[in-house]
Design a protein around this motif. Sequence first.
Motif, mmCIF file in Angstrom:
data_model
loop_
_atom_site.group_PDB
_atom_site.id
_atom_site.type_symbol
_atom_site.label_atom_id
_atom_site.label_comp_id
_atom_site.label_asym_id
_atom_site.label_seq_id
_atom_site.Cartn_x
_atom_site.Cartn_y
_atom_site.Cartn_z
ATOM 1 N N LEU A 1 93.238 -14.002 47.756
ATOM 2 C CA LEU A 1 94.500 -14.646 47.387
ATOM 3 C C LEU A 1 95.377 -13.701 46.587
ATOM 4 N N ASP A 2 96.647 -13.620 46.956
ATOM 5 C CA ASP A 2 97.595 -12.805 46.200
ATOM 6 C C ASP A 2 98.963 -13.483 46.244
ATOM 7 N N ILE A 3 99.734 -13.280 45.188
ATOM 8 C CA ILE A 3 101.070 -13.884 45.108
ATOM 9 C C ILE A 3 102.071 -13.145 45.988
ATOM 10 N N ASP A 4 101.787 -11.902 46.334
ATOM 11 C CA ASP A 4 102.710 -11.074 47.115
ATOM 12 C C ASP A 4 102.508 -11.358 48.605
ATOM 13 N N LYS B 1 89.203 5.881 42.367
ATOM 14 C CA LYS B 1 88.975 5.079 41.145
ATOM 15 C C LYS B 1 88.888 3.590 41.482
ATOM 16 N N GLN B 2 89.764 3.151 42.387
ATOM 17 C CA GLN B 2 89.719 1.744 42.808
ATOM 18 C C GLN B 2 88.385 1.437 43.494
ATOM 19 N N ILE B 3 87.961 2.339 44.358
ATOM 20 C CA ILE B 3 86.704 2.088 45.077
ATOM 21 C C ILE B 3 85.516 2.139 44.096
ATOM 22 N N ASN C 1 88.461 -12.206 39.497
ATOM 23 C CA ASN C 1 89.817 -11.756 39.175
ATOM 24 C C ASN C 1 89.730 -10.351 38.585
ATOM 25 N N THR C 2 90.074 -9.342 39.412
ATOM 26 C CA THR C 2 90.063 -7.959 38.921
ATOM 27 C C THR C 2 91.463 -7.542 38.470
ATOM 28 N N SER C 3 92.364 -8.521 38.380
ATOM 29 C CA SER C 3 93.750 -8.238 38.008
ATOM 30 C C SER C 3 94.139 -8.937 36.713
ATOM 31 N N CYS C 4 93.177 -9.163 35.808
ATOM 32 C CA CYS C 4 93.494 -9.884 34.566
ATOM 33 C C CYS C 4 94.618 -9.199 33.790
ATOM 34 N N GLU C 5 94.637 -7.864 33.845
ATOM 35 C CA GLU C 5 95.663 -7.147 33.083
ATOM 36 C C GLU C 5 97.075 -7.458 33.565
ATOM 37 N N HIS C 6 97.204 -8.024 34.779
ATOM 38 C CA HIS C 6 98.528 -8.331 35.336
ATOM 39 C C HIS C 6 99.040 -9.714 34.921
ATOM 40 N N LEU D 1 91.025 -13.317 43.422
ATOM 41 C CA LEU D 1 92.416 -13.583 43.016
ATOM 42 C C LEU D 1 93.109 -12.271 42.642
ATOM 43 N N GLY D 2 94.414 -12.180 42.943
ATOM 44 C CA GLY D 2 95.123 -10.912 42.745
ATOM 45 C C GLY D 2 94.497 -9.858 43.633
ATOM 46 N N ALA D 3 94.194 -10.269 44.876
ATOM 47 C CA ALA D 3 93.290 -9.503 45.756
ATOM 48 C C ALA D 3 93.963 -8.327 46.453
ATOM 49 N N TRP D 4 95.313 -8.245 46.330
ATOM 50 C CA TRP D 4 96.049 -7.097 46.885
ATOM 51 C C TRP D 4 95.782 -7.033 48.397
ATOM 52 N N TYR D 5 95.299 -5.907 48.934
ATOM 53 C CA TYR D 5 95.170 -5.772 50.389
ATOM 54 C C TYR D 5 93.771 -6.137 50.915
ATOM 55 N N THR E 1 89.892 2.906 30.578
ATOM 56 C CA THR E 1 88.559 2.310 30.743
ATOM 57 C C THR E 1 88.716 0.924 31.363
ATOM 58 N N ARG E 2 87.879 0.658 32.358
ATOM 59 C CA ARG E 2 87.887 -0.661 32.979
ATOM 60 C C ARG E 2 86.742 -1.478 32.389
ATOM 61 N N PHE E 3 86.987 -2.755 32.180
ATOM 62 C CA PHE E 3 85.981 -3.652 31.595
ATOM 63 C C PHE E 3 85.638 -4.736 32.606
ATOM 64 N N SER F 1 85.491 1.300 40.978
ATOM 65 C CA SER F 1 85.429 0.072 40.166
ATOM 66 C C SER F 1 84.932 -1.104 41.005
ATOM 67 N N LYS F 2 85.222 -1.071 42.305
ATOM 68 C CA LYS F 2 84.766 -2.171 43.161
ATOM 69 C C LYS F 2 83.294 -1.998 43.548
ATOM 70 N N ARG F 3 82.860 -0.765 43.687
ATOM 71 C CA ARG F 3 81.411 -0.535 43.937
ATOM 72 C C ARG F 3 80.604 -0.975 42.723
ATOM 73 N N THR G 1 98.512 -16.662 50.445
ATOM 74 C CA THR G 1 99.580 -16.246 49.536
ATOM 75 C C THR G 1 99.831 -17.390 48.556
ATOM 76 N N ALA G 2 99.548 -17.165 47.280
ATOM 77 C CA ALA G 2 99.721 -18.214 46.269
ATOM 78 C C ALA G 2 99.669 -17.586 44.883
ATOM 79 N N ASP G 3 100.195 -18.352 43.919
ATOM 80 C CA ASP G 3 100.131 -17.959 42.507
ATOM 81 C C ASP G 3 98.822 -18.502 41.930
ATOM 82 N N MET G 4 97.969 -17.612 41.467
ATOM 83 C CA MET G 4 96.681 -18.089 40.938
ATOM 84 C C MET G 4 96.861 -19.038 39.758
ATOM 85 N N MET G 5 97.992 -18.942 39.054
ATOM 86 C CA MET G 5 98.205 -19.791 37.885
ATOM 87 C C MET G 5 98.334 -21.268 38.268
HETATM 88 C C1 LIG Z 1 97.780 -3.752 41.454
HETATM 89 S S1 LIG Z 1 96.969 -5.050 42.157
HETATM 90 C C2 LIG Z 1 95.253 -4.954 41.765
HETATM 91 C C3 LIG Z 1 94.883 -4.401 40.417
HETATM 92 C C4 LIG Z 1 93.472 -4.659 39.980
HETATM 93 N N1 LIG Z 1 93.181 -3.928 38.782
HETATM 94 C C5 LIG Z 1 92.451 -4.305 41.038
HETATM 95 O O1 LIG Z 1 92.004 -3.175 41.068
HETATM 96 O O2 LIG Z 1 92.073 -5.168 41.822
HETATM 97 C C6 LIG Z 1 97.412 -6.492 41.237
HETATM 98 C C7 LIG Z 1 97.663 -7.622 42.197
HETATM 99 O O3 LIG Z 1 97.727 -8.847 41.452
HETATM 100 C C8 LIG Z 1 98.669 -9.656 42.104
HETATM 101 N N2 LIG Z 1 99.075 -10.732 41.186
HETATM 102 C C9 LIG Z 1 99.721 -10.599 39.997
HETATM 103 N N3 LIG Z 1 99.926 -11.815 39.440
HETATM 104 C C10 LIG Z 1 99.405 -12.731 40.298
HETATM 105 C C11 LIG Z 1 99.338 -14.156 40.299
HETATM 106 N N4 LIG Z 1 99.839 -14.879 39.290
HETATM 107 N N5 LIG Z 1 98.719 -14.782 41.340
HETATM 108 C C12 LIG Z 1 98.209 -14.068 42.369
HETATM 109 N N6 LIG Z 1 98.261 -12.702 42.429
HETATM 110 C C13 LIG Z 1 98.856 -12.042 41.417
HETATM 111 C C14 LIG Z 1 99.771 -8.695 42.492
HETATM 112 O O4 LIG Z 1 100.620 -9.211 43.505
HETATM 113 C C15 LIG Z 1 98.971 -7.469 42.945
HETATM 114 O O5 LIG Z 1 98.723 -7.461 44.326
#
Ligand SMILES: C[S@@+](CC[C@H](N)C(=O)[O-])C[C@H]1O[C@@H](n2cnc3c(N)ncnc32)[C@H](O)[C@@H]1O
Length: 221
Positions: free
Chosen positions: A99-102, A48-50, A147-152, A74-78, A213-215, A52-54, A126-130
């Motif tokens: 870039l990812d905060i983790d 599912k992740q792949i 930013n594919t992590s808006c829901e976070h 941003l929120g780029a995970w691995y 559903t992903r948007f 959505s990225k394709r 490694t940084a906070d996108m905010m």
């Molecule tokens: C589960 S992952 C990716 C989910 C996303 N739907 C995707 O498929 O790419 C969400 C990532 O967002 C990162 N994240 C959350 N808040 C963040 C922030 N403020 N700045 C940077 N990264 C952030 C988390 O550390 C995590 O690695």
Amino acid sequence: MISAPPADTLYDILRGVAALTGDAVVADLARLVGKGVPADLSIAFNHKQIASKRWLVDELTKVLPKPDGPVFVLGAWYGVLGALLLAAPRLDIAELVSLDIDPDCAPIAEILNYRHVAAGRFRAVTADMMGLDFEQVEGGRPGLVINTSCEHLDDVPGWIATLPAGLPLLLQSNDYVREPDHRSCVPSLDAFKAQAGLSELWFAGALPTKNYTRFMLIGRR
Ligand SMILES: C[S@@+](CC[C@H](N)C(=O)[O-])C[C@H]1O[C@@H](n2cnc3c(N)ncnc32)[C@H](O)[C@@H]1O
């Protein structure tokens, strides 16, 4: 009972698939697995992740194949999306920042993308996108921010308001409210458009999956 394959078995299988398909991303993934990986890499690489990225790569290719400046994910995970973007033959991306905060994410992302690190096309931060100031970032103003992590995020409109006007943006979110880490889910594509408030919209679409559903929106801040 059949159990999950040990890492060396997975490594051998992935190397075989890379040899069979000639896919450089699979070869890079095999190399990463050979070095040891976090358990949730299997989620970052699930179908599912792949998918959505394709979808993202395909739609971006149609509307902005050659961003005018570095691409920030941003929120780029691995760094899986970075690997797919830099491998896409019809995209022309000179430089990508993942870039990812983790702090556990950047080392994995740099191993996965080691060829691009060596070529000066990829770096993981490694940084906070905010707290980012895109007028001041190293490498110059981005040609595209993804930013594919808006829901976070706690406050998607608040984050978008910090970005320079006119900046090309690609955003993904979803309606997967059952996931505890999701704070800004949207119920529909229209709700996502309203949340993002883009000044120009080049693409808007929805990708249904089994549980949610992903948007996706592509346009300008
Ligand atoms: C589960 S992952 C990716 C989910 C996303 N739907 C995707 O498929 O790419 C969400 C990532 O967002 C990162 N994240 C959350 N808040 C963040 C922030 N403020 N700045 C940077 N990264 C952030 C988390 O550390 C995590 O690695």
